[in-house]
Design a protein around this motif. Structure first.
Motif, mmCIF file in Angstrom:
data_model
loop_
_atom_site.group_PDB
_atom_site.id
_atom_site.type_symbol
_atom_site.label_atom_id
_atom_site.label_comp_id
_atom_site.label_asym_id
_atom_site.label_seq_id
_atom_site.Cartn_x
_atom_site.Cartn_y
_atom_site.Cartn_z
ATOM 1 N N ILE A 93 -3.414 -11.890 -8.474
ATOM 2 C CA ILE A 93 -2.950 -12.680 -7.320
ATOM 3 C C ILE A 93 -1.428 -12.857 -7.374
ATOM 4 O O ILE A 93 -0.721 -12.635 -6.392
ATOM 5 N N ASN A 94 -0.937 -13.186 -8.559
ATOM 6 C CA ASN A 94 0.512 -13.427 -8.714
ATOM 7 C C ASN A 94 1.349 -12.167 -8.567
ATOM 8 O O ASN A 94 2.541 -12.248 -8.288
ATOM 9 N N ASN A 95 0.743 -11.015 -8.816
ATOM 10 C CA ASN A 95 1.517 -9.771 -8.822
ATOM 11 C C ASN A 95 1.087 -8.794 -7.732
ATOM 12 O O ASN A 95 1.237 -7.580 -7.883
ATOM 13 N N GLN A 96 0.525 -9.327 -6.660
ATOM 14 C CA GLN A 96 0.072 -8.473 -5.558
ATOM 15 C C GLN A 96 1.224 -7.634 -4.994
ATOM 16 O O GLN A 96 2.296 -8.150 -4.741
ATOM 17 N N GLN A 97 0.943 -6.335 -4.835
ATOM 18 C CA GLN A 97 1.933 -5.432 -4.220
ATOM 19 C C GLN A 97 1.808 -5.540 -2.717
ATOM 20 O O GLN A 97 0.715 -5.617 -2.199
ATOM 21 N N THR A 98 2.952 -5.541 -2.043
ATOM 22 C CA THR A 98 2.889 -5.617 -0.572
ATOM 23 C C THR A 98 3.132 -4.244 0.034
ATOM 24 O O THR A 98 3.624 -3.347 -0.611
#
Ligand code: ADP
Ligand code: MN
Length: 175
Positions: A170-175
């Protein structure tokens, strides 16, 4: 380059249950378990048997070179009894497993350890050498100490790691 999946280090004195837990964790998460002692043998990074320490000399550069591309890809559970061998940037989360001395003694004796080798490993656990190593090699926020005396503790630890993994995603989601 940012990783889509975290790399996890599972470390601690020999016999604390790294491989057992890393295996269970990899089954549960689909991440890749890398037993570094095994890899060192497979990649021919160990030589010269040392009679006093009853161990072999490790070609660290060769070992790390062989791991680099897998580590850059992410999603690797690295299982090794030392924390300071690897580049800091490789790991997102670090777990140091701990075991009660008496329990550890029995496990190592069952594995066939004796004499100086057995004594050295018990002292390593008493002085929490690997925990200190991990705390000085990585930022303290990513280092977690986990107790692993019983199978119940191990399954609880694996559940907790799965939660941390989800949080990391969740904290490192790629956009
Ligand atoms: P390491 O990889 O850290 O050297 P292992 O995973 O090989 O340790 O485990 C050492 C021994 O302890 C094995 O016999 C294993 O079955 C046993 N063991 C590991 N974890 C536990 C646990 N949580 N409870 C009881 N025995 C365990
Ligand atoms: Mn192991």
């Amino acid at each position: 380059m940012p990783r889509n999946l975290p790399n996890i280090l599972v470390t601690g004195t020999p016999g604390v249950g790294k491989s057992e837990m890393a295996h269970m964790l990899s089954e549960k998460t689909g991440l890749t378990w890398l037993d570094v002692s095994q890899l060192a043998i497979e990649n021919k990074c160990v030589d010269e048997y040392d009679e006093v320490y009853q161990c072999r000399t490790l070609d660290e550069d060769k070992l790390l070179d062989g791991m680099e591309s897998a580590m850059n890809g992410g999603g690797i559970i690295v299982d090794y009894h030392s924390a300071e061998l690897f580049p800091e940037r490789w790991f997102d989360i670090v777990f140091v497993l701990r075991t009660d001395n008496t329990i550890l003694y029995d496990r190592l004796e069952k594995r066939g350890y004796s004499g100086k080798k057995l004594q050295d490993n018990i002292e390593c656990e008493i002085f929490q050498t690997i925990l200190e190593e991990a705390r000085s090699a990585y930022s303290k926020e990513i280092v977690h100490e986990l107790f692993n005396d019983t199978f119940e503790q191990m399954t609880n630890n694996v559940d907790r790691i799965c939660q941390l993994l989800e949080q990391w995603k969740i904290n490192n989601q790629q956009t």
